[in-house]
Design an enzyme around this catalytic site. Structure first.
Site, short mmCIF file in Angstrom:
data_model
loop_
_atom_site.label_atom_id
_atom_site.label_comp_id
_atom_site.label_asym_id
_atom_site.label_seq_id
_atom_site.Cartn_x
_atom_site.Cartn_y
_atom_site.Cartn_z
N TYR A 81 0.83 -1.19 0.00
CA TYR A 81 0.00 0.00 0.00
C TYR A 81 0.87 1.25 0.00
O TYR A 81 0.59 2.20 -0.71
CB TYR A 81 -0.92 0.02 1.23
CG TYR A 81 -1.95 -1.07 1.24
CD1 TYR A 81 -3.12 -0.97 0.49
CD2 TYR A 81 -1.76 -2.23 2.00
CE1 TYR A 81 -4.06 -1.98 0.50
CE2 TYR A 81 -2.71 -3.24 2.02
CZ TYR A 81 -3.86 -3.11 1.26
OH TYR A 81 -4.80 -4.12 1.27
N ASN A 121 -13.15 -1.60 -4.89
CA ASN A 121 -12.92 -2.12 -6.23
C ASN A 121 -14.11 -2.98 -6.66
O ASN A 121 -14.36 -4.02 -6.08
CB ASN A 121 -11.63 -2.96 -6.22
CG ASN A 121 -11.34 -3.65 -7.52
OD1 ASN A 121 -12.02 -3.47 -8.53
ND2 ASN A 121 -10.32 -4.48 -7.52
N CYS A 155 -6.69 -6.24 -6.76
CA CYS A 155 -6.43 -5.65 -5.45
C CYS A 155 -5.88 -6.68 -4.46
O CYS A 155 -5.27 -6.32 -3.45
CB CYS A 155 -7.68 -4.98 -4.91
SG CYS A 155 -9.14 -6.02 -4.87
N HIS A 156 -6.04 -7.98 -4.76
CA HIS A 156 -5.50 -9.02 -3.87
C HIS A 156 -3.97 -9.02 -3.87
O HIS A 156 -3.37 -9.61 -2.99
CB HIS A 156 -6.03 -10.40 -4.28
CG HIS A 156 -5.67 -10.83 -5.66
ND1 HIS A 156 -6.38 -10.41 -6.78
CD2 HIS A 156 -4.68 -11.62 -6.11
CE1 HIS A 156 -5.83 -10.94 -7.86
NE2 HIS A 156 -4.79 -11.68 -7.48
N GLU A 193 -1.52 -17.80 -7.91
CA GLU A 193 -0.59 -17.09 -8.79
C GLU A 193 0.87 -17.45 -8.51
O GLU A 193 1.76 -16.94 -9.18
CB GLU A 193 -0.79 -15.58 -8.65
CG GLU A 193 -2.15 -15.13 -9.16
CD GLU A 193 -2.33 -13.63 -9.14
OE1 GLU A 193 -1.34 -12.88 -8.90
OE2 GLU A 193 -3.46 -13.18 -9.39
#
Length: 160
Positions: A87, A108, A116-117, A145
């Site tokens: 952030y 979002n 945003c994850h 991912e």
């Protein structure tokens, strides 16, 4: 509004379009409705993402938000698959504060598609996540991912 629901490893998701672009992705299943070619393609891409066959979505997106939120969401789109950003670093690049970035992430309307994850606290803590089961869903998306502590800002809890 046309929509389509699908079952994913993080639960039921429903995608909505306005005829020209995707406008929302929500957790949960909506009653059956007419689909569209765009929603059919979005479903195909989301399923390919969860099958680990797709790393970058190629879909028209039109999230409703303030100009600031849209700037943050555009920056989120630049975080590569399998990587994270904090952030604080995002805030510095955008000339704002980390809490403002977190607030935009929480609002979002297209989570997963606008990733945003992939945003964490400075120490790698996953902090909050507005979708699904909160930080557990965020953890599952990052694992999907291939995010690990090596070369990333996350600590070992992410791969435990």
């Amino acid at each position: 509004m046309a929509h389509v629901s699908l079952l994913t490893p993080v639960g039921d998701l429903t995608l909505f379009d306005d005829g020209a672009a995707l406008v929302a992705l929500e957790w949960g299943r909506a009653p059956a409705a007419a689909s569209s070619p765009l929603l059919d393609e979005a479903r195909r891409q989301v399923q390919a993402y969860f099958d680990r066959r797709l790393r970058v979505f190629d879909l028209p997106l039109a999230p409703a938000g303030t100009p600031f939120q849209k700037r943050v969401w555009a920056a989120l789109g630049g975080i590569p698959h399998g990587r994270t950003e904090t952030y604080g670093r995002l805030a510095r690049r955008l000339g704002t504060g980390p809490r403002a970035v977190g607030g935009a992430c929480a609002r979002n309307p297209l989570p997963i598609l606008i990733p945003c994850h992939r945003v964490t606290a400075q120490d790698g803590d996953l902090t909050g996540y507005s979708g699904g089961d909160g930080t557990d869903t965020k953890r599952r998306l990052l694992r999907l991912e291939g995010v690990t502590a090596a070369g990333d800002s996350l600590f070992e809890e992410i791969i435990a």
